[in-house]
Design a protein around this motif. Structure first.
Motif, short mmCIF file in Angstrom:
data_model
loop_
_atom_site.label_atom_id
_atom_site.label_comp_id
_atom_site.label_asym_id
_atom_site.label_seq_id
_atom_site.Cartn_x
_atom_site.Cartn_y
_atom_site.Cartn_z
N LEU A 272 0.82 -1.21 0.00
CA LEU A 272 0.00 0.00 0.00
C LEU A 272 0.86 1.26 0.00
O LEU A 272 0.56 2.24 -0.70
CB LEU A 272 -0.92 -0.02 1.22
CG LEU A 272 -1.92 1.12 1.35
CD1 LEU A 272 -2.93 1.09 0.20
CD2 LEU A 272 -2.64 1.04 2.70
N ALA A 273 1.96 1.24 0.77
CA ALA A 273 2.82 2.41 0.88
C ALA A 273 3.46 2.78 -0.44
O ALA A 273 3.77 3.95 -0.69
CB ALA A 273 3.89 2.17 1.93
N PHE A 312 -5.75 -7.36 16.31
CA PHE A 312 -4.68 -6.44 16.68
C PHE A 312 -3.46 -6.63 15.78
O PHE A 312 -2.88 -5.65 15.28
CB PHE A 312 -4.28 -6.67 18.14
CG PHE A 312 -3.19 -5.75 18.62
CD1 PHE A 312 -3.49 -4.46 19.02
CD2 PHE A 312 -1.87 -6.16 18.66
CE1 PHE A 312 -2.49 -3.60 19.46
CE2 PHE A 312 -0.86 -5.31 19.09
CZ PHE A 312 -1.18 -4.03 19.49
N GLY A 313 -3.08 -7.87 15.53
CA GLY A 313 -1.94 -8.13 14.66
C GLY A 313 -2.17 -7.63 13.24
O GLY A 313 -1.28 -7.04 12.62
N LEU A 314 -3.38 -7.82 12.74
CA LEU A 314 -3.69 -7.38 11.38
C LEU A 314 -3.74 -5.86 11.25
O LEU A 314 -3.70 -5.34 10.14
CB LEU A 314 -5.03 -7.97 10.94
CG LEU A 314 -5.05 -9.48 10.69
CD1 LEU A 314 -6.48 -9.97 10.48
CD2 LEU A 314 -4.18 -9.84 9.48
N SER A 315 -3.83 -5.17 12.38
CA SER A 315 -3.98 -3.72 12.32
C SER A 315 -2.66 -2.96 12.36
O SER A 315 -2.54 -1.88 11.77
CB SER A 315 -4.87 -3.25 13.48
OG SER A 315 -4.20 -3.41 14.72
N GLN A 316 -1.64 -3.48 13.07
CA GLN A 316 -0.50 -2.64 13.42
C GLN A 316 0.83 -3.01 12.77
O GLN A 316 1.83 -2.34 13.01
CB GLN A 316 -0.33 -2.63 14.95
CG GLN A 316 -0.31 -4.00 15.60
CD GLN A 316 0.96 -4.76 15.39
OE1 GLN A 316 2.05 -4.23 15.50
NE2 GLN A 316 0.84 -6.03 15.06
N GLY A 317 0.84 -4.03 11.92
CA GLY A 317 2.11 -4.51 11.39
C GLY A 317 2.89 -3.50 10.57
O GLY A 317 4.12 -3.53 10.54
N GLY A 318 2.20 -2.57 9.90
CA GLY A 318 2.89 -1.65 9.01
C GLY A 318 3.39 -0.38 9.67
O GLY A 318 4.02 0.45 9.01
N LEU A 319 3.18 -0.22 10.97
CA LEU A 319 3.50 1.06 11.61
C LEU A 319 5.00 1.33 11.65
O LEU A 319 5.46 2.37 11.17
CB LEU A 319 2.92 1.08 13.03
CG LEU A 319 1.39 1.21 13.11
CD1 LEU A 319 0.92 1.05 14.55
CD2 LEU A 319 0.95 2.56 12.57
N VAL A 320 5.78 0.43 12.24
CA VAL A 320 7.21 0.72 12.42
C VAL A 320 7.95 0.83 11.09
O VAL A 320 8.70 1.80 10.89
CB VAL A 320 7.85 -0.34 13.34
CG1 VAL A 320 9.36 -0.14 13.41
CG2 VAL A 320 7.25 -0.24 14.75
N PRO A 321 7.80 -0.10 10.13
CA PRO A 321 8.48 0.12 8.85
C PRO A 321 8.00 1.36 8.12
O PRO A 321 8.73 1.93 7.31
CB PRO A 321 8.18 -1.15 8.05
CG PRO A 321 7.03 -1.79 8.72
CD PRO A 321 7.13 -1.42 10.16
N GLY A 322 6.80 1.80 8.43
CA GLY A 322 6.30 3.03 7.81
C GLY A 322 7.17 4.23 8.13
O GLY A 322 7.37 5.11 7.28
#
Length: 401
Positions: A272-273, A312-322
């Motif tokens: 997506l990013a 919860f897992g499906l929601s937050q995985g992309g935060l840190v690499p973002g």
């Protein structure tokens, strides 16, 4: 960039990350056993995780600078040796303080090489698919979280937590150390030069009305906020399940499900990013993480906790690499290791702070309900900052090049 070797290098990086990230997750699974053996309260038993996160934070910054100067191989090999030594020393710890010290000094710093520095390195090898490449490299950390608790939970139950640490020590020596030397090919200089020209032309984000320093500071504060929130379920789900009477094995299973969901969302967020940019990706993930944290408050049944942990897992995985992607979208490529390391360091500070605060709130209230509310408040701070950054961002053509 984006060559067949780039994809091979990405695969090797993920394998290294899986082994190199073991220490961040073993300490979560052994928390109840360590608390029982050393006779300490929950906040003291959470201290080793905090020291791991502190070491991890420092290591991301220091090793990131070394990667900018010397490449990835030497820092990665040193990290593998540190991990092997740290796991072995931890297995012989006689009290919670030596346990925490070995975790912070050796395991925390050693684990850092398999995250921020590795992400910064792989970002130089991709342009068109940088988002998915960075996300995949970062996913090694979550894959480790899904695999290591599952592999070691029976060993911990049968033989104790000390044997689990000895197995991790051996894996660092025989797997991670040799693989580090497979990354010896240097980044072609023309790729770095391409990255130094404004990456704004490669992303959809032309310009942000902030100085580089202000952007870096705001990203750091946002990273602290999202990771204080993120740490509540990740650090305490095993202990939470034990308190509810479901057992450590159930908590380890929820952690694995949570992290498997994180892997999927991390990869999806990377894809997506590549289309909407890092800031929008973080804002979306932060909103979804906040919703998931709300669900933990009313639902505490065994099956409902499995479902909420997956959400919860499906929601937050992309935060840190973002955050790494935002750095690469707006800031010079030659500083990628240091700048990515700095923002990752602050996300880890958030994890360390959140892990300890949640244990402290539990000791104070006798419940994790208030700890979930605390996580939600920090999550909202993250959302406000990312919305501000999006508002200050100008689309291509809005300002002169």
């Amino acid at each position: 960039m984006d060559s067949s070797y780039s994809w091979l290098r990405l695969f090797m990086s993920v394998m290294i990350s899986i082994v190199g990230s073991a220490g961040m997750w073993i300490v979560v699974v052994v928390l109840p056993s360590v608390q029982s053996e050393f006779g300490v309260d929950r906040s003291d038993a959470s201290l080793p995780f905090t020291t791991v996160m502190v070491g991890f934070a420092i290591g991301n910054l220091v090793l990131g600078r070394l990667v900018d100067r010397f490449g990835i191989v030497i820092p990665m090999a040193v990290a593998a040796l540190m991990l092997a030594a740290g796991f072995a020393l931890t297995s012989q710890a006689s009290n919670i303080w030596s346990f925490a010290a070995y975790q912070g000094i050796f395991v925390g710093i050693g684990s850092a090489a398999a995250f921020g520095p590795l992400i910064a390195d792989i970002s130089h090898w991709f342009a068109k698919r940088r988002g998915i490449a960075v996300a995949a490299a970062a996913s090694g950390n979550y894959i480790a979280g899904a695999i290591w608790p599952f592999l070691l939970k029976d060993i911990i139950a049968a033989d104790g937590w000390r044997d689990a640490y000895l197995i991790a020590s051996l894996a660092s020596l025989v797997i991670m150390l040799p693989m580090a030397f497979l990354l010896r090919r240097k980044v072609p200089k023309q790729n770095v030069d391409i990255g130094e020209t404004s990456v704004q032309h490669l992303s959809g984000l032309k310009f942000i009305q902030l100085s580089p320093r202000s952007l870096q500071i705001l990203l750091g504060v946002a990273g602290v906020g999202c990771c204080v929130a993120m740490s509540m379920p990740q650090v305490h789900i095993v202990a939470y399940c034990a308190d509810l009477g479901y057992g450590v094995a159930a908590g380890a299973g929820m952690l694995s499900i949570m992290l498997i969901g994180g892997i999927l969302s991390r990869l999806a967020s990377g894809i997506l990013a590549d289309y909407i940019g890092g800031i929008r990706t973080i804002l979306l993930g932060s909103f979804l993480q906040c919703l998931a944290l709300f669900l933990y408050i009313p639902f505490d049944g065994l099956m409902s906790l499995y479902v909420v942990s997956l959400i919860f897992g499906l929601s937050q995985g992309g935060l840190v690499p973002g955050y790494a992607l935002v750095v690469r979208e707006y800031l010079p490529a030659k500083e990628a290791g240091e700048r990515v390391g700095l923002v990752i360091m602050l996300t880890v500070v958030g994890m360390a702070l959140g892990g300890w605060i949640s244990g402290w709130i539990y000791d104070l209230t006798g419940s994790y309900q208030a700890a979930f509310v605390n996580g939600i408040a920090w999550n909202m701070l993250n959302m406000l900052i990312m919305a501000f950054l999006l508002w200050r961002t100008k689309e291509p053509g809005a300002v002169p090049a």
